[in-house]
Scaffold this motif. Structure first.
Motif, mmCIF file in Angstrom:
data_model
loop_
_atom_site.group_PDB
_atom_site.id
_atom_site.type_symbol
_atom_site.label_atom_id
_atom_site.label_comp_id
_atom_site.label_asym_id
_atom_site.label_seq_id
_atom_site.Cartn_x
_atom_site.Cartn_y
_atom_site.Cartn_z
ATOM 1 N N VAL A 196 0.957 -1.274 0.026
ATOM 2 C CA VAL A 196 -0.107 -0.010 -0.076
ATOM 3 C C VAL A 196 0.877 1.410 0.016
ATOM 4 C CG1 VAL A 196 -1.888 1.372 1.187
ATOM 5 C CG2 VAL A 196 -1.758 -1.374 1.279
ATOM 6 N N TYR A 197 0.574 2.191 -1.041
ATOM 7 C CA TYR A 197 1.214 3.272 -1.036
ATOM 8 C C TYR A 197 0.317 4.469 -0.328
ATOM 9 C CZ TYR A 197 4.120 0.881 -4.349
ATOM 10 O OH TYR A 197 4.971 0.272 -5.099
ATOM 11 N N SER A 201 -2.880 -7.817 -2.865
ATOM 12 C CA SER A 201 -3.606 -6.365 -2.415
ATOM 13 C C SER A 201 -2.540 -5.249 -2.937
ATOM 14 C CB SER A 201 -4.142 -6.200 -1.069
ATOM 15 O OG SER A 201 -4.978 -7.518 -0.931
ATOM 16 N N ILE A 202 -3.006 -4.155 -3.473
ATOM 17 C CA ILE A 202 -2.137 -3.096 -3.689
ATOM 18 C C ILE A 202 -2.936 -1.908 -3.780
ATOM 19 C CG2 ILE A 202 -2.213 -3.413 -6.288
ATOM 20 C CD1 ILE A 202 0.701 -2.353 -6.185
ATOM 21 N N GLU A 225 2.611 1.444 -11.900
ATOM 22 C CA GLU A 225 3.162 1.140 -10.393
ATOM 23 C C GLU A 225 2.696 -0.186 -10.367
ATOM 24 O OE1 GLU A 225 3.022 5.553 -8.226
ATOM 25 O OE2 GLU A 225 1.862 3.963 -7.800
ATOM 26 N N ILE A 226 1.330 -0.593 -10.615
ATOM 27 C CA ILE A 226 0.967 -2.148 -10.304
ATOM 28 C C ILE A 226 1.676 -2.939 -11.506
ATOM 29 C CG2 ILE A 226 -1.168 -3.568 -10.364
ATOM 30 C CD1 ILE A 226 -2.769 -1.010 -9.777
ATOM 31 N N GLU A 280 -6.901 -7.486 -5.146
ATOM 32 C CA GLU A 280 -7.457 -6.365 -4.480
ATOM 33 C C GLU A 280 -6.872 -5.100 -5.065
ATOM 34 O OE1 GLU A 280 -9.934 -5.331 -0.520
ATOM 35 O OE2 GLU A 280 -8.513 -6.862 -0.584
ATOM 36 N N LEU A 281 -7.665 -4.197 -5.346
ATOM 37 C CA LEU A 281 -7.112 -2.698 -5.686
ATOM 38 C C LEU A 281 -7.630 -1.914 -4.692
ATOM 39 C CD1 LEU A 281 -7.974 -2.729 -9.723
ATOM 40 C CD2 LEU A 281 -5.856 -3.723 -8.379
#
Length: 800
Positions: free
Chosen positions: A340-341, A374-375, A382-383, A399-400
């Motif tokens: 997670v950013y 999950s990101i 980035e993904i 999961e976005l």
């Protein structure tokens, strides 16, 4: 009895991490926070005349009891079933405080009846009297409690505080913070008394680790620097324990690097947090056990934390190096990898950081296995740097997440995200579930490649009528099956008619097939399954193939049989096999089927399907083909098969002649593929000529029908077992030091059962004495009629 507690899911009940209580004169607000920063909606217990109204999400309940009694019943269930550490427990008084006394009395009663003291790291009281707060502290785990905060109080009786602290056990050690409006002279005297008389500095005495004084350093080095023994030890350690062991000396470090142990990480959460600018950033590495590391670059060197690593140079290099070290030898499948950013501003880009993470994962020998990815990122690029580096066969859920912490966003606005490139990856195509609750996907529905997902929970920008028609090609009768039925399909049978298809499915240990019918009704298709019916405005073959696609794409276990019957003119069968071939081709792994039967199917149709099946599982192929039969097509189909196929081939035809036998003779050249051959025929033309033409490698016999078989059955080739790894540099002295040492021998014996232990005792006298000293458990669970049944350590026995 519990009330709102029953509305929580099993997962929520088991992962409570924070508890916040707010007491009012006429209500109580109860809020829970689970792991992974998931905050549950508030549970409100409000007085409603003589009754209490309970609200939680969409649930409402009116109970004819006092609101505090109802709240304490639910709180009792939460605290009595709380097994993990609570990070935070806060109680706030919002009005006159008339409910506080009864509330704390109830909490003390609950904590008092717990079998073990409740483990809480930080406790915060707001507008709560000191006596109420201290009375609760004595029931908390003394080792876990690290911080006590008392805030927003009018005044504090420090003498009562001193008495309360004196009544605590001596092993309490925590930070105490008090926020009070006014302090007078008497309070200062009480503070001094706390400072001089209260024994707060005594540290809890840890249980000493037993030390074996008779083990010399050389023996220990022989044990710990031996790869065979170290491999056994490392099976009992997790990621951080392995890292600590590597720091002992060079020999152990080289031994661990040779073994390359599995870190056995179950869940990995990475949070990259940008605070104001790039000079202050935090990254939390969280594991299922609750362990975390925080990397930070602070301006204030006086601030410290037991789990914080400070670095004034480049925090990214430090945490990324650890990220690579932790996951370098991860072999087992992680349950969830979450990246997670987090940013307080919209303009921050993490693309360079994503590239570094992607390169780390791509440097692994094998792609990282994770069930869920999950990101939280606002950029498709980035993904794309990370997603392709994940193992496509193990990934099931994508999961976005929202890249911005919600409480920093005034309007909590949704963020747009394109997925046109992500949707073309193998990882996306192989996943079964897609979640995007906070990111608005702007890519058109028809360009997203989502028809293969079994579950969808996404936000889209627009949804047109064309999109609706497109989505209607999603599975039909497949959705009527239960989750247990979908995951336990063991046999498939398809009957193909000119205007309908009967799709039969059998389950594990099933006694009968369940039928799904797809029948043409004008321009529509009528779908029926048990008592369910559906009318679809599509061709019956297209509807059937959509359901078949979902069955085969999600099929994980081995199919016992796959049977196809053609009972029409063959036009529908041709279209059906064309679609079936596309489905099998789209699978990421070959479909595992033991037996395949084709009735009234052309040879070319059947053989084109076989090449997409798992060669290690297929054991029998039965053909009752449509007449006339070309054996040359059988031979061409066998030539097009890949390596590793080995099965019995049975062919039944009506008539066979001398021209056919010329092709049959060539079957002998496929002895590596065909284990057993049987060709049955009702009629045989020109028997004498046929016997003369048929090769001496075949037998021609007459029973109720004529049949041709191999004269000498070809034995099944057994696969060579993998050779055990041999370490040539081990001398006898080193081996004896391992097997005659009680510590390593105890670990070894845990992996052995009764008869293996007896064999090991016969090696020499010293090993026998070592085993007799340890007295290992033989793992026997049944002795009946002179038969001994032992437990396999890999599958432990649990008696009823």
């Amino acid at each position: 009895m519990p009330f709102a507690y029953n509305w929580l899911s099993k997962q929520q009940k088991a992962n409570i991490e924070e508890i916040v209580l707010e007491t009012y004169d006429g209500k109580v607000v109860f809020q829970l926070q689970c792991k992974n920063r998931s905050i549950l909606p508030e549970i409100c217990y409000e007085r409603n005349g003589p009754s209490t109204l309970i609200t939680f999400e969409q649930y409402e309940l009116l109970v004819p009891l006092h609101f505090l009694d109802i709240f304490l019943e639910d709180l009792k269930m939460v605290l009595m079933n709380q097994e993990t550490f609570l990070e935070y427990f806060r109680i706030s008084s919002k009005e006159s405080g008339i409910s506080d006394a009864k509330c704390f009395s109830g909490i003390d009663a609950i904590l008092k009846i717990r079998i073990s003291a409740l483990a809480v790291k930080e406790v915060h009281f707001t507008k709560i009297t000191v006596s109420q707060g201290i009375s609760m502290i004595r029931y908390l785990n003394s080792v876990a409690l690290s911080s006590l905060i008392i805030s927003e109080v009018e005044s504090v009786n420090f003498k009562d505080l001193s008495n309360g602290l004196r009544n605590l056990e001596e092993d309490y050690l925590f930070n105490l913070r008090i926020g009070v409006k006014i302090i007078d002279e008497e309070d200062v005297i009480g503070i001094n008394e706390n400072r001089t008389n209260v024994p707060l500095v005594k540290k809890p005495v840890k249980q000493k680790t037993p030390i074996f004084t008779n083990v010399c350093e050389k023996t220990a080095r022989d044990v710990l620097e031996n790869p065979l023994l170290m491999e056994i030890i490392l099976k009992h350690l997790e990621c951080f324990d392995i890292q600590k062991l590597r720091k002992v000396n060079r020999g152990i470090r080289e031994c661990i690097d040779t073994v390359k142990p599995d870190a056995r990480i179950e869940k990995y959460f990475v949070y990259f947090d940008c605070v104001n600018d790039w000079s202050q950033m935090n990254t939390d590495f969280s594991f299922e056990s609750g362990t975390f590391i925080r990397y930070t670059k602070w301006a204030d060197d006086n601030e410290s934390h037991s789990n914080i690593r400070k670095n004034k140079k480049d925090w990214t290099e430090v945490c990324l190096n650890d990220f690579e070290t932790n996951l370098r030898h991860q072999k087992s499948c992680i349950d969830e990898l979450s990246i997670v950013y987090i940013s307080r501003v919209w303009s921050v880009s993490y693309e360079d950081l994503s590239k570094k993470i992607g390169k780390i994962l791509k440097r692994r020998r094998h792609p990282l296995k994770t069930r869920k990815f999950s990101i939280g990122s606002g950029s498709q690029m980035e993904i794309m740097e990370i997603l392709p580096a994940i193992d496509k066969s193990s990934l099931k859920i994508i999961e976005l997440l929202h890249p911005v912490v919600k409480y920093f966003c005034a309007k909590n606005e949704e963020m747009p995200l394109e997925v046109d490139r992500i949707s073309r990856t193998d990882q996306w195509k192989n996943s079964e579930q897609l979640i995007s609750k906070f990111m608005t996907i702007t890519t058109p529905i028809q360009d997203m490649n989502i028809l293969h997902f079994a579950e969808l929970d996404i936000l889209v920008l627009t949804l047109s009528s064309r999109d609706v028609n497109y989505l209607r090609t999603m599975p039909f009768a497949y959705e009527w099956l239960t989750k247990q039925q979908k995951t336990n399909i063991a046999a498939i049978l398809v009957d193909i008619y000119d205007d309908k298809i009967i799709f039969k499915i059998d389950w594990k240990h099933g006694r009968s097939f369940l039928e799904i019918s797809y029948e043409r009704t004008g321009r529509f298709t009528f779908v029926t399954f048990e008592q369910k019916e559906l009318m679809v405005s599509q061709h019956f073959l297209d509807v059937f193939l959509e359901d078949l696609k979902m069955v085969l794409m999600n099929q994980k276990i081995v199919l016992n049989c796959f049977k196809v019957y053609s009972k029409g003119n063959g036009i529908s069968a041709a279209n059906c096999f064309s679609g079936l071939e596309k489905i099998l081709k789209a699978r990421t792994s070959a479909l595992a089927v033991k037996m395949v039967d084709f009735f009234q199917i052309t040879v070319s149709q059947g053989m084109s399907m076989i090449r997409y099946l798992n060669p290690d599982v297929l054991s029998r192929l039965l053909f009752v083909p449509d007449e006339p039969v070309s054996f040359e097509k059988f031979l061409n189909g066998l030539r097009n098969l890949g390596k590793g196929y080995r099965f019995d081939l049975k062919i039944t035809v009506k008539t066979i002649g001398k021209d056919d036998l010329m092709s049959v003779n060539e079957f002998s050249s496929f002895s590596e593929v065909i284990h057993y051959l049987r060709i049955s025929s009702e009629f045989l033309r020109h028997e004498d000529e046929c016997r003369a033409i048929l090769s001496d490698k075949f037998d021609l016999q007459k029973g109720s029908d004529w049949f041709i078989t191999f004269k000498n059955p070809i034995l099944m080739k057994t696969r060579c077992r993998e050779k055990a790894r041999i370490i040539p540099n081990l001398c006898e002295k080193t081996v004896r030091s391992v097997f005659e040492n009680h510590i390593p021998m105890e670990l070894i014996l845990k992996q052995l059962e009764c008869f293996d232990i007896q064999r090991l005792r016969k090696v020499n006298r010293d090993i026998r004495e070592c085993i007799d000293t340890l007295k290992p458990n033989p793992l026997i669970f049944t002795i009946n009629n002179h038969q001994i049944l032992c437990v396999c350590p890999v599958f432990p026995y649990h008696p009823p």
